[in-house]
Design an enzyme around this catalytic site. Structure first.
Site, PDB file in Angstrom:
ATOM      1  N   GLU A 359     -27.717 -30.792 -15.040  1.00 39.79           N
ATOM      2  CA  GLU A 359     -26.684 -30.553 -14.025  1.00 39.79           C
ATOM      3  C   GLU A 359     -25.661 -31.673 -14.042  1.00 39.79           C
ATOM      4  O   GLU A 359     -26.033 -32.843 -14.099  1.00 39.79           O
ATOM      5  CB  GLU A 359     -27.264 -30.482 -12.609  1.00 39.79           C
ATOM      6  CG  GLU A 359     -28.002 -29.225 -12.302  1.00 39.79           C
ATOM      7  CD  GLU A 359     -28.519 -29.205 -10.876  1.00 39.79           C
ATOM      8  OE1 GLU A 359     -27.906 -29.823  -9.992  1.00 39.79           O
ATOM      9  OE2 GLU A 359     -29.584 -28.599 -10.654  1.00 39.79           O
TER      10      GLU A 359
HETATM   11  C1  GCO Z   1     -29.138 -30.506  -6.861  1.00 44.81           C
HETATM   12  C2  GCO Z   1     -29.470 -29.136  -6.940  1.00 44.81           C
HETATM   13  C3  GCO Z   1     -28.320 -28.192  -6.848  1.00 44.81           C
HETATM   14  C4  GCO Z   1     -27.165 -28.636  -5.966  1.00 44.81           C
HETATM   15  C5  GCO Z   1     -26.165 -29.476  -6.760  1.00 44.81           C
HETATM   16  C6  GCO Z   1     -25.030 -29.940  -5.868  1.00 44.81           C
HETATM   17  O1  GCO Z   1     -29.020 -31.101  -7.923  1.00 44.81           O
HETATM   18  O2  GCO Z   1     -29.043 -31.009  -5.745  1.00 44.81           O
HETATM   19  O3  GCO Z   1     -30.147 -28.877  -8.154  1.00 44.81           O
HETATM   20  O4  GCO Z   1     -28.983 -27.109  -6.275  1.00 44.81           O
HETATM   21  O5  GCO Z   1     -26.500 -27.517  -5.459  1.00 44.81           O
HETATM   22  O6  GCO Z   1     -26.771 -30.616  -7.249  1.00 44.81           O
HETATM   23  O7  GCO Z   1     -25.576 -30.672  -4.795  1.00 44.81           O
END
Ligand code: GCO
Length: 458
Positions: A359
């Site tokens: 991510e």
């Molecule tokens: C996280 C989660 C995501 C969030 C993103 C933005 O990393 O917190 O995996 O679900 O939506 O990071 O906060």
């Protein structure tokens, strides 16, 4: 603007570009297909917990728009899709009966990805714990770790043949500390003993999950997704440097330690060991089984100062001022250099396997303009900046194998509800219309222009 083709050429031919989502954040249909409530259904339906009392009942209506959304992923030009599987759809009570309709939905998802030539990266737990398990204490109960192991077995037995990779957990830091110490996430506890129990039993569940996955689907690479924090001292003082090390142990070491070293940080045990649950014989061996890969979720650094106040609990830190001038619409400092220093520091400290950025992305809330476009240039700049750091890491020999943008589309942003938008694709929650943003078109050009396979592998 960074030319996507030039940037793409900096990555090796076997690199994978993807997009990421999570079940509770996009699916909706919380009372359909045999699904039972999760702790996030309960939490978001309580006043004062989630902005505007938003909940996951509709979200992006993905449950009913699966084929359309898989076409959208294909249109984005990416080779991989990271998503999570909702435990409350598979074993709705957490233990006991298995819901065939739930498995059918993910069958359709995987078959749809395969039909479109998209690789599948599944996360087994992205925070939607079946509510019924809270009756035994949820993650503060050792029994939940064994319930997770059975859930993992059921999922892998049915879906493992179409998974290119699987992660046991997404961001245990959030489900443990945000959910049990800071009270910001479900189940909304603010209790160090509860949090320490959730920490150990989440780590144990990860280990038991790895055993189950390897037992049922030995050919599916198994990993763990961690939002490691790039902890930066707010000054050069001895106190603040020491505080930074305590913060690293608490925020990172509580998971990286047992998983990659088979031990909890000494500073954590010294300060809080007497409030932790018993670490039974064999727990750490299960937790520290070698992984095939790990995922980094990175957004922003964590700048800290020592907190010398009487009542400060370990790690006894407080936030230090931002250094970067720019913050995103959710208030997070933009500082891409910290992403690089974090990866370097983690590989110095731990014997880590190959990695993905699972991510990375930015919150900007601009909507669709009169021209029908979404001009989110700041998000595009964030991606260009952080992808350039990823290219640097690859060229410096770090085993970074892929990158997943968070997120495919705007979705339920936990305690912020739907007001905070992270998507490459805009979602009009009234009409459910999807609109690819400027950043999404740029990312698509990067992914499509990426000359798969005609580079020498790094
Ligand atoms: C996280 C989660 C995501 C969030 C993103 C933005 O990393 O917190 O995996 O679900 O939506 O990071 O906060």
């Amino acid at each position: 603007m960074t030319d996507p083709k030039t940037l793409a050429s900096r990555f090796p031919g076997d690199f994978t570009f993807g997009v990421a989502t999570a079940s509770f954040q996009i699916e909706g249909a919380t009372k359909e297909g045999g699904r039972k409530p999760s702790i996030w259904d309960a939490f978001s339906n309580m006043p004062g917990r989630v902005f505007g009392r938003h909940n996951g009942d509709v979200a992006c209506d993905h449950y009913h728009r699966l084929e359309q959304d898989l076409d959208l992923i294909k249109e984005m030009g990416v080779s991989s899709y990271r998503f999570s599987i909702a435990w409350p759809r598979i074993i709705p009570e957490g233990v006991g009966w298995v819901n065939e309709k739930g498995l059918d939905f993910y069958d359709r998802l995987l078959d749809g990805c395969k039909a479109r030539g998209i690789k599948t990266f599944a996360t087994l737990y992205h925070w939607d714990l079946p509510l019924a398990l809270l009756g035994d204490g949820g993650w503060t109960a050792r029994s939940t770790a064994y319930a997770f192991q059975r859930y993992a077995k059921v999922v892998m037995a049915r879906l493992g043949d179409r998974l290119d990779a699987v992660a046991t957990f997404n961001e245990p830091w959030c489900s443990v500390w945000l959910g049990h110490l800071y009270g910001v996430h479900a189940p909304g506890e603010r209790n160090m003993e509860a949090a320490l129990h959730a920490m150990h039993y989440t780590n144990l569940a990860h280990g038991l999950g790895v055993e189950a996955i390897r037992d049922v689907s030995p050919n599916v690479p198994v990993g763990l997704v961690l939002n490691a924090h790039s902890v930066i001292a707010g000054s050069e003082s001895t106190e603040d440097k020491a505080a930074t090390e305590r913060a690293f142990d608490f925020h990172n070491g509580s998971f990286f330690g047992p998983v990659f070293k088979g031990e909890y940080p000494a500073s954590l045990l010294d300060a809080l060991g007497d409030r932790m649950p018993e670490v039974e014989e064999g727990d750490l061996a299960a937790i520290s089984q070698k992984l095939d890969w790990w995922g980094l979720n990175y957004y922003t650094p964590m700048r800290v100062l020592a907190d010398a106040s009487e009542e400060a609990e370990f790690p006894a830190t407080k936030p230090a001022p931002f250094v970067g001038e720019t913050v995103t619409d959710i208030g997070w400092e933009i500082w891409s250099a910290a992403m690089k220093s974090l990866v370097m520091d983690l590989y110095d400290r731990y014997d880590l396997p190959e990695m993905y950025v699972t991510e990375n992305g930015a919150c900007y809330n601009m909507g669709v303009g009169a021209d029908g476009e979404v001009d989110d240039q700041p998000r595009l700049d964030y991606y260009a900046d952080h992808l350039s750091v990823c290219a640097d890491l690859v060229s410096e020999g770090y085993p970074l194998r892929g990158y997943f943008a968070w997120s495919l589309m705007d979705n339920f942003e936990w305690a912020e509800g739907y007001r905070m938008r992270f998507g490459l694709v805009h979602v009009d929650y009234e009409t459910q219309e999807r609109t690819v943003k400027k950043s999404g078109k740029w990312y698509r050009d990067l992914a499509l222009n990426f000359p798969h396979g005609n580079h020498k592998t790094a």
